[in-house]
Motif scaffolding. Structure first.
Motif, mmCIF file in Angstrom:
data_model
loop_
_atom_site.group_PDB
_atom_site.id
_atom_site.type_symbol
_atom_site.label_atom_id
_atom_site.label_comp_id
_atom_site.label_asym_id
_atom_site.label_seq_id
_atom_site.Cartn_x
_atom_site.Cartn_y
_atom_site.Cartn_z
ATOM 1 N N PRO A 108 49.182 -68.574 -35.436
ATOM 2 C CA PRO A 108 49.952 -67.972 -34.353
ATOM 3 C C PRO A 108 49.254 -66.856 -33.587
ATOM 4 C CG PRO A 108 50.677 -67.093 -36.464
ATOM 5 C CD PRO A 108 49.659 -68.155 -36.771
ATOM 6 N N GLU A 109 48.217 -66.252 -34.168
ATOM 7 C CA GLU A 109 47.593 -65.095 -33.535
ATOM 8 C C GLU A 109 46.774 -65.507 -32.306
ATOM 9 O OE1 GLU A 109 48.216 -64.535 -37.844
ATOM 10 O OE2 GLU A 109 46.953 -65.947 -36.724
ATOM 11 N N GLY A 110 46.590 -64.535 -31.401
ATOM 12 C CA GLY A 110 45.715 -64.755 -30.253
ATOM 13 C C GLY A 110 46.122 -65.954 -29.432
ATOM 14 N N TYR B 167 48.653 -66.874 -17.794
ATOM 15 C CA TYR B 167 47.686 -67.923 -17.465
ATOM 16 C C TYR B 167 47.996 -69.220 -18.208
ATOM 17 C CZ TYR B 167 44.263 -65.261 -14.689
ATOM 18 O OH TYR B 167 43.626 -64.552 -13.700
ATOM 19 N N ILE B 168 48.326 -69.095 -19.495
ATOM 20 C CA ILE B 168 48.640 -70.286 -20.283
ATOM 21 C C ILE B 168 49.886 -70.973 -19.733
ATOM 22 C CG2 ILE B 168 49.464 -71.082 -22.540
ATOM 23 C CD1 ILE B 168 47.595 -69.045 -23.828
ATOM 24 N N THR B 169 50.911 -70.188 -19.428
ATOM 25 C CA THR B 169 52.144 -70.744 -18.875
ATOM 26 C C THR B 169 51.870 -71.486 -17.574
ATOM 27 O OG1 THR B 169 53.460 -68.964 -19.861
ATOM 28 C CG2 THR B 169 54.463 -70.196 -18.046
ATOM 29 N N LYS B 170 51.042 -70.897 -16.723
ATOM 30 C CA LYS B 170 50.693 -71.537 -15.452
ATOM 31 C C LYS B 170 49.990 -72.870 -15.676
ATOM 32 C CE LYS B 170 47.977 -70.785 -11.220
ATOM 33 N NZ LYS B 170 47.080 -69.846 -10.504
ATOM 34 N N PRO C 120 38.776 -59.705 -26.579
ATOM 35 C CA PRO C 120 39.653 -59.483 -27.731
ATOM 36 C C PRO C 120 40.278 -58.091 -27.714
ATOM 37 C CG PRO C 120 37.372 -59.232 -28.379
ATOM 38 C CD PRO C 120 37.356 -59.728 -26.953
ATOM 39 N N ASP C 121 41.222 -57.874 -28.606
ATOM 40 C CA ASP C 121 41.847 -56.567 -28.762
ATOM 41 C C ASP C 121 40.766 -55.511 -29.007
ATOM 42 O OD1 ASP C 121 42.889 -54.418 -30.825
ATOM 43 O OD2 ASP C 121 44.643 -55.141 -29.743
ATOM 44 N N PRO C 122 40.760 -54.407 -28.240
ATOM 45 C CA PRO C 122 39.690 -53.400 -28.341
ATOM 46 C C PRO C 122 39.511 -52.823 -29.744
ATOM 47 C CG PRO C 122 41.011 -53.022 -26.388
ATOM 48 C CD PRO C 122 41.723 -54.080 -27.175
ATOM 49 N N THR D 14 47.464 -59.387 -23.562
ATOM 50 C CA THR D 14 48.256 -60.538 -23.998
ATOM 51 C C THR D 14 49.201 -61.036 -22.897
ATOM 52 O OG1 THR D 14 49.887 -59.035 -24.986
ATOM 53 C CG2 THR D 14 48.154 -59.879 -26.419
ATOM 54 N N GLU D 15 49.684 -60.125 -22.072
ATOM 55 C CA GLU D 15 50.588 -60.533 -20.997
ATOM 56 C C GLU D 15 49.864 -61.430 -19.996
ATOM 57 O OE1 GLU D 15 53.458 -58.566 -17.527
ATOM 58 O OE2 GLU D 15 52.621 -57.304 -19.106
#
Length: 212
Positions: free
Chosen positions: A84-86, A59-62, A183-185, A53-54
């Motif tokens: 809100p998820e993902g 990447y999204i912020t950039k 996705p989350d493992p 998630t970090e």
């Protein structure tokens, strides 16, 4: 007009506008919301979450900051699936950066499950319970939002994201693909245990990398 405290459904829109064969009141509302802004449509994993998630948030912020620099903060609109998820973390990031947001989501999503940081939401009829947001001809409203003046970004994702991405590319809309996002493992293992394949769950990575 869709307010920040309301979720507009297709029924609500259709009831207030006279119908005609070539008139789509949903697209009219989307056009009003876009209002000549440059649109960044974010698609990817939702309830499945993300492995990293970090990295996703970085990447999204950039991407958003680059487009603020290019188009101006008041000429930018963030569009995603309203939950809100993902990939929905884009709403939190956009709020912190002061960028306007809009959500387009299936009516399968309950109103109390929507992101509190998504400024306005349009819910779309989904008779097949597919989580796709389609018009009567089978085209995606998410893609429509990007088609006016924007870019479609896929941060990993499953079959819905893949179908939207391919539609956008086919219509000549600018796209950006980040196939490395998984996705989350724990959620991934759960889906695999149910008999789902990696190709079904991680459709973007399966098609755009050779890692699977």
């Amino acid at each position: 007009m869709i307010s920040s405290s309301q979720s507009a459904s297709v029924n609500n829109i259709e009831s207030s506008v006279a119908s005609s064969p070539n008139f789509d009141p949903i697209k009219v509302e989307i056009d009003k919301k876009i209002d000549n802004k440059f649109v960044l449509v974010f698609s990817g994993f939702s309830g499945m979450g993300y492995e990293n998630t970090e990295k996703l948030q970085d990447y999204i912020t950039k991407e958003i900051k680059q487009n603020i620099d290019e188009h101006g903060i008041h000429n930018l609109l963030i569009v995603a699936g309203a939950t809100p998820e993902g990939i929905g973390c884009v709403y939190d990031i956009a709020k912190n950066l002061g960028v306007s947001t809009f959500g387009i989501v299936s009516q399968q999503a309950s109103t109390n499950s929507l992101s509190k940081n998504c400024e306005s939401v349009m819910q779309i009829k989904d008779p097949d319970n597919s989580w796709k947001v389609l018009d009567d001809s089978g085209d995606s409203y998410m893609v429509y939002a990007a088609s006016k003046n924007g870019c479609f970004l896929a941060f990993g994702g499953g079959s819905v994201t893949l179908s939207e991405l391919e539609e956008a590319a086919g219509k000549g809309i600018k796209t950006k693909i980040f196939p490395e996002f998984l996705p989350d493992p724990i959620n991934l293992d759960g889906k695999l245990a149910q008999g789902k394949t990696m190709a079904e769950i991680c459709s973007i990575q399966t098609k755009y990398t050779k890692e699977i």
